[in-house]
Design a protein around this motif. Structure first.
Motif, short mmCIF file in Angstrom:
data_model
loop_
_atom_site.label_atom_id
_atom_site.label_comp_id
_atom_site.label_asym_id
_atom_site.label_seq_id
_atom_site.Cartn_x
_atom_site.Cartn_y
_atom_site.Cartn_z
N GLU A 1 0.88 -1.74 0.14
CA GLU A 1 0.22 -0.32 0.04
C GLU A 1 0.66 1.48 0.04
O GLU A 1 0.28 2.43 -0.75
CB GLU A 1 -0.68 -0.40 1.30
N ASP A 2 1.63 1.64 1.45
CA ASP A 2 2.80 2.66 0.70
C ASP A 2 3.36 2.50 -0.54
O ASP A 2 3.76 4.02 -0.91
CB ASP A 2 3.42 2.25 2.49
N PHE A 3 3.71 1.55 -1.08
CA PHE A 3 4.75 1.71 -2.23
C PHE A 3 4.00 2.01 -3.13
O PHE A 3 3.99 3.50 -4.27
CB PHE A 3 5.15 0.40 -2.02
N ILE A 4 2.71 1.67 -3.11
CA ILE A 4 1.47 2.55 -4.50
C ILE A 4 1.23 3.46 -4.26
O ILE A 4 1.00 4.24 -5.28
CB ILE A 4 -0.05 1.14 -4.23
N SER A 5 1.18 4.03 -2.86
CA SER A 5 0.55 5.73 -3.20
C SER A 5 1.94 6.41 -3.05
O SER A 5 1.68 7.36 -3.56
CB SER A 5 -0.09 6.12 -1.08
N ILE A 6 2.90 5.86 -2.57
CA ILE A 6 3.86 6.61 -2.94
C ILE A 6 3.98 7.49 -4.10
O ILE A 6 4.50 8.15 -5.13
CB ILE A 6 4.82 6.52 -2.10
N VAL A 7 4.11 5.92 -4.92
CA VAL A 7 4.79 6.08 -6.51
C VAL A 7 3.69 6.84 -7.45
O VAL A 7 4.31 7.65 -7.84
CB VAL A 7 5.29 4.43 -7.32
N GLU A 8 2.46 6.61 -6.67
CA GLU A 8 1.21 6.81 -7.70
C GLU A 8 1.45 8.52 -7.57
O GLU A 8 1.70 9.97 -8.91
CB GLU A 8 0.74 7.08 -6.89
#
Ligand code: BMA
Length: 379
Positions: free
Chosen positions: A271-278
């Motif tokens: 979740e963290d990876f997706i939200s940061i990369v987004e």
């Protein structure tokens, strides 16, 4: 104003407007003397950017999990019977006159792999984990004042020039069969918004960093006559457009804007990876559009890929939504005794995410070697 003068003024305004539009939309790389192949490649990256993302892998042809230096082999090939479309290499230790790079890849072999990749119609990118020129220690030695010491007029400047000369020799040796230089996506001073390399932002002021970047580009172009580089600006952490651009050296010395971001095996890791990369993609893409540059994720991955559906469930949804020209997975070192763990980012045959990677390979936006070769990006 006479009707004639008005007509003249109207025609002039039109010409100015057309010139302005041409400059804004022209997809020419920052080096105005770039070689024809380099210019063609850059223009083609623009043509492809909304439709495709080229998958890349660091050191792909040299080694993988459990093997080293076997002609024609790559871990990605063992899974999808095709190679990555982008081949990443690092020239760290070239500055020390070492015959091998910092990860043990002989520079002679590296040159051949680069030629091989280019002959297949693939793309090549180079990073440089340059040792610390001030202390002689590693790239990770962040002794204060290092960056300043290599600027013109300062104590380690002459040494830096010697190092650049070695880099120039290496770059000049990268020639295709027809004798033309192989275009290289050159990514110096990578992850510059981090804090772990001597060139990272905590080691200098923006002005100093910008001076170093501009000096380097200028030296390679004007003193060494190197015109086959496409320059990649590359950050690590950033939260805002200001963070992303604080050390940006200028539109005339950058062609691609990019960042590096990895997923970690921790609580809410996905979740963290997706939200940061987004968020980072939105910011970096805004910059790319404003500046008429190419957008890329210059390094990513999830070490040892413990998530069996990472490719289609985490990575692809991010790639799908943005015009990302390429994404590079870091190296498949296998088991690293120094770290006492597996260190790899692309799957190999029977790895837990291999099946999912095969699905990822077939997704419409992904470009691997075979499809990329048919697009003839150097013409
Ligand atoms: C890091 C690791 C190291 C390597 C370095 C430079 O991410 O892979 O083992 O030495 O990159 O390639």
């Amino acid at each position: 104003m006479t009707p004639n003068a008005a007509k003249k003024r109207y025609v002039l305004t039109c010409i100015v407007f057309i010139c302005h539009c041409t400059i804004l939309t022209a997809q020419i790389c920052s080096d105005i003397e770039a070689t024809p192949m380099t210019k063609a490649l850059y223009a083609n990256l623009f043509k492809l950017k909304d439709k495709f993302t080229i998958l890349g892998h660091q050191d792909a042809l040299a080694y993988g999990v459990g093997w080293k230096y076997e002609n024609g082999r790559s871990d990605i090939k063992s899974v999808v019977n095709d190679n990555a479309g982008l081949y990443g290499w690092d020239i760290g230790y070239l500055e020390l006159d070492s015959s091998k790079n910092l990860d043990g890849v002989p520079f002679n072999k590296m040159k051949n792999y680069i030629k091989e990749a280019h002959a297949m119609g693939g793309l090549v990118t180079l990073s440089w984990h340059a040792s610390n020129p001030f202390t002689g220690k590693s790239a990770w030695d962040t002794t204060p004042g290092t960056l300043r010491s290599i600027l013109p007029g300062n104590s380690a400047h002459a040494k830096y020039i010697l190092w650049l000369d070695k880099v120039a020799l290496f770059l000049n040796d990268l020639k295709a069969k027809n004798g033309e230089h192989i275009p290289i996506l050159f990514r110096p001073f990578h992850e510059l918004t981090g804090s772990w390399f001597w060139w990272c932002k905590n080691g200098s002021t923006p002005e100093e960093f910008i001076e170093l970047w501009r000096f380097t580009v200028n030296y390679l172009q004007k003193q060494k006559n190197i015109h086959h580089l496409i320059y990649v600006y590359n950050t690590a952490d950033f939260k805002t457009e200001n963070d992303f651009l604080a050390y940006y050296p200028g539109d005339d010395v950058v062609d691609i804007v990019s960042f590096d971001k990895y997923q970690y095996d921790q609580k809410n890791g996905r979740e963290d990876f997706i939200s940061i990369v987004e968020k980072q993609l939105k910011i970096a893409n805004t910059v790319a559009v404003q500046k008429n540059k190419i957008l890329a994720i210059a390094e990513t991955g999830f070490e040892a890929i413990p998530d069996s559906s990472w490719w289609t469930n985490t990575l692809y949804p991010l790639l799908e939504k943005h015009p990302i020209s390429f994404v590079l997975l870091w190296r498949n070192a296998g088991y690293m005794r120094s770290m006492q763990k597996m260190h790899y980012y692309a799957p190999y045959e029977n790895q837990v995410s291999a099946k999912n990677f095969k699905q990822f390979y077939l997704l419409p936006k992904m470009l691997f070697q075979k499809k990329l070769s048919s697009l003839k990006i150097y013409q």
